[in-house]
Design a protein around this motif. Structure first.
Motif, PDB file in Angstrom:
ATOM      1  N   ALA A  53     -13.688   4.180   0.273  1.00 28.97           N
ATOM      2  CA  ALA A  53     -14.898   4.336  -0.547  1.00 28.97           C
ATOM      3  C   ALA A  53     -14.530   4.255  -2.022  1.00 28.97           C
ATOM      4  O   ALA A  53     -15.217   3.595  -2.816  1.00 28.97           O
ATOM      5  CB  ALA A  53     -15.581   5.662  -0.233  1.00 28.97           C
ATOM      6  N   GLU A  55     -11.827   2.773  -3.239  1.00 26.47           N
ATOM      7  CA  GLU A  55     -11.318   1.430  -3.522  1.00 26.47           C
ATOM      8  C   GLU A  55     -12.475   0.447  -3.691  1.00 26.47           C
ATOM      9  O   GLU A  55     -12.482  -0.368  -4.624  1.00 26.47           O
ATOM     10  CB  GLU A  55     -10.388   0.987  -2.383  1.00 26.47           C
ATOM     11  N   ILE A  56     -13.473   0.546  -2.816  1.00 22.19           N
ATOM     12  CA  ILE A  56     -14.627  -0.341  -2.924  1.00 22.19           C
ATOM     13  C   ILE A  56     -15.395  -0.034  -4.208  1.00 22.19           C
ATOM     14  O   ILE A  56     -15.808  -0.949  -4.929  1.00 22.19           O
ATOM     15  CB  ILE A  56     -15.505  -0.225  -1.665  1.00 22.19           C
ATOM     16  N   LYS A  59     -13.515  -1.544  -7.130  1.00 22.16           N
ATOM     17  CA  LYS A  59     -13.564  -3.006  -7.136  1.00 22.16           C
ATOM     18  C   LYS A  59     -14.966  -3.518  -7.447  1.00 22.16           C
ATOM     19  O   LYS A  59     -15.116  -4.562  -8.088  1.00 22.16           O
ATOM     20  CB  LYS A  59     -13.031  -3.552  -5.807  1.00 22.16           C
TER      21      LYS A  59
END
Lengths: 291, 291, 291
Positions: A53, A55-56, A59
């Motif tokens: 979560a 990392e997304i 990004k």
């Protein structure tokens, strides 16, 4: 420089501002707000869910993520965590997201770094981003009108950092928090009403937050079988009846122990909505803290 | 929304269009076609090769990749794969690339997600991106004129998902597929001619596709030694003679079991060309499916 | 095409140019110099520290990084390292950064690839990026005037690739290199003066580079206890007195074995500065080699 170690690090006003950003981010369009920023994830406890979560979220904001696999190298070479963090800090990341089994460790490290630390869970202490996404989900459900609403947190409230962060955060927004747990899981030294059984309180609550039973830790010690625990604490259709109650859970759910299969299909549970909100709220947090 | 679970998900016309894109992508220049997209890789079976090819393909298109290490966390917490995928889906990725040992699983999950699923291999069933890159390599070699060409797929055709996808795909482009395998590896219930030995058919074929012998699974059961298998099924210079035959293999090659060292240096083998084409074809697939 | 296998691959002039770039990169601002480039890291030995420094350097330059987890898949399938690298090369990355326990392996692979190879450490042979960042740190400290300066490298100089690369690089810039080690760790066949004890030479040196004692390998064989080693070779406040000496270490430090806690707080140690410089120097190296 601001960190997020516990929910108290943000004022009520800051949180309301944060949620405005989160609401915009919920369309999940990517942007370039953090273009060129490097965010390090440092998870000493495994967590596919929370790490993904974050990392997304990073990004989606255009940041780069460097995931340090801290289980395998530095530690096996005998380095202390302070030296590991000092070294990572010397590589000049723009933020460090960390999870560790020791209560209070991320807070201690704040003095040793030049970038924001975001606590992704420290032992039994706190899990501030989880509590913030829970609050966001509750406010969204009730159109931001949660003054006086009552929430029952059900399960192992004694060792749950999710319960720990929520019981501190939600009352700041006018909610009443009560706990439902067997004696072995009841919280010690705390100001919240505690009940033995969800049936005692179900008619008074607006929200039920079921916690993950740490099957691997507890059931063999305290219960003859996991079914014995589930008989009293699993949230079922019978528990909810036709009451208009919001059902939450931090995941992953132990099916038919924490919550029944039937209730997992019930529209009153917003567990997957929590996951989506988790990305949006973390995007807002990263936007706020990373400069 | 379109998924890629099996090669039949794409029409002949769609595949020909796909290959036009792949041909352009073969220069391996990066672009921004998928800028801002987030692609999750979810490999329940390890595969450095296939996962890297997808990751490089996605990044060449400007997408971000989040690799979920599903072996270590959620599953060890007892979560079902349906719940794992529902949770990932709730984080709103733009595509999910998955490999799993269960035949048919990726196809079953299609109904549970809001984004394309790309099957990177499911048990013995299918490996559609491999078959597509094989077809691309064959067409490239024969200047797109493959009507009536004959291919012998050699080795463990019974359990190979590469054989499974190719035997369905290649005949749609006019190729005749035959199998060469010992009885223990012969396919059951299928319409293709099967031979005991490559020598019976070598003079008639235009392409030989050697399969990876799953040494770790089979040889101790069916053969006295791996050499016994290799004596009959290893592709050598003697097998090929001076015939003009294209040699393929999905990799990794068991040297001197699947193919001899000598043939691995022979220009008739296009195994590394397959690897390069694998990136280009996967770029085209991602461009087609991810919106 | 240029590779970096050993420090001798760069001329003195090239290194001075490299350091000009590194100096600019030390502000740690991200840029787009390598936008669209794909850099593969291939670490057959674990290294959170070096791998992260390369990954951050590449991302600060706008490149994408694909980290191949080579311990778990291809190798367990019995593939040779030449075949693994040939396959990676066929995916057309723009550079390969590799670490391996075999001396000389990265150099051997140069002929088999179409992109630069950067050696991130090969057995006891070389660690050129470490030596370059060490040189950068020394030159920075002495305002680029290091002609005639003397450095004592202390510890297991026999098996240390850091010592190996530094003893070749530093004399090219006018420095005198001496070693301090117990007999069991002394270098064989080399032209450098070797001392038994740092006290013999401390008054003559400008720089001390303490090496990491490979506790896990040696101490049980050569010393009755690690304390016995530390008594003679640990760098302490007493060792340094009030001398104006620069203290370096490649990390991770064994506290109170390589260097005392007190000296780790002393401003004469520039160990964390080395880490920061390591990112900047690697940015300059990637900019130079990746086209």
């Amino acid at each position: 420089m601001q960190h997020l170690i516990r929910t108290a690090d943000f004022s009520v006003e800051e949180i309301i501002e944060l949620f405005k950003d989160a609401k915009e981010f919920k369309n999940m369009k990517s942007n370039k707000i953090l273009d060129g920023k490097i965010i390090v994830t440092l998870f000493f406890e495994n967590s596919t869910r929370t790490r993904s979560a974050f990392e997304i979220a990073a990004k989606r904001l255009g940041a780069e993520v460097v995931s340090l696999d801290v289980g395998t190298s530095s530690r096996s070479k005998g380095e202390t965590i302070f030296d590991t963090v000092a070294n990572i800090n010397a590589m000049k990341p723009d933020a460090i997201i960390m999870r560790h089994s020791d209560c209070g460790l991320p807070g201690t490290l704040v003095e040793h770094v030049d970038c924001p630390i975001i606590n992704a869970g420290d032992g039994k202490h706190a899990h501030p981003t989880q509590a913030l996404l829970d609050l966001y989900t509750i406010r969204e459900h009730f159109n931001d009108d949660i003054e006086g609403k009552k929430i029952a947190i059900v399960g192992d409230v004694r060792t749950s950092r999710v319960a720990g962060s929520n019981r501190r955060l939600l009352p700041r927004f006018g909610m009443e928090v009560v706990f439902v747990a067997p004696d072995c899981f009841k919280a010690e030294h705390n100001e919240h009403k505690q009940y033995d059984n969800i049936r005692e309180i179900i008619d008074e609550v607006d929200v039920v937050m079921s916690l993950r039973t740490q099957l691997e830790r507890h059931n063999e010690i305290f219960f003859e079988s996991i079914q014995e625990y589930a008989n009293d604490y699993c949230i079922t259709s019978e528990t909810f009846g036709n009451r208009d109650i919001l059902l939450l859970h931090p995941g992953p759910v132990n099916r038919n122990v924490d919550i029944s299969d039937e209730m997992l299909k019930d529209p009153r549970n917003k567990i997957l909505e929590q996951v989506t909100n988790g990305v949006a709220v973390r995007m807002a947090i990263l936007k706020k803290l990373v400069k």
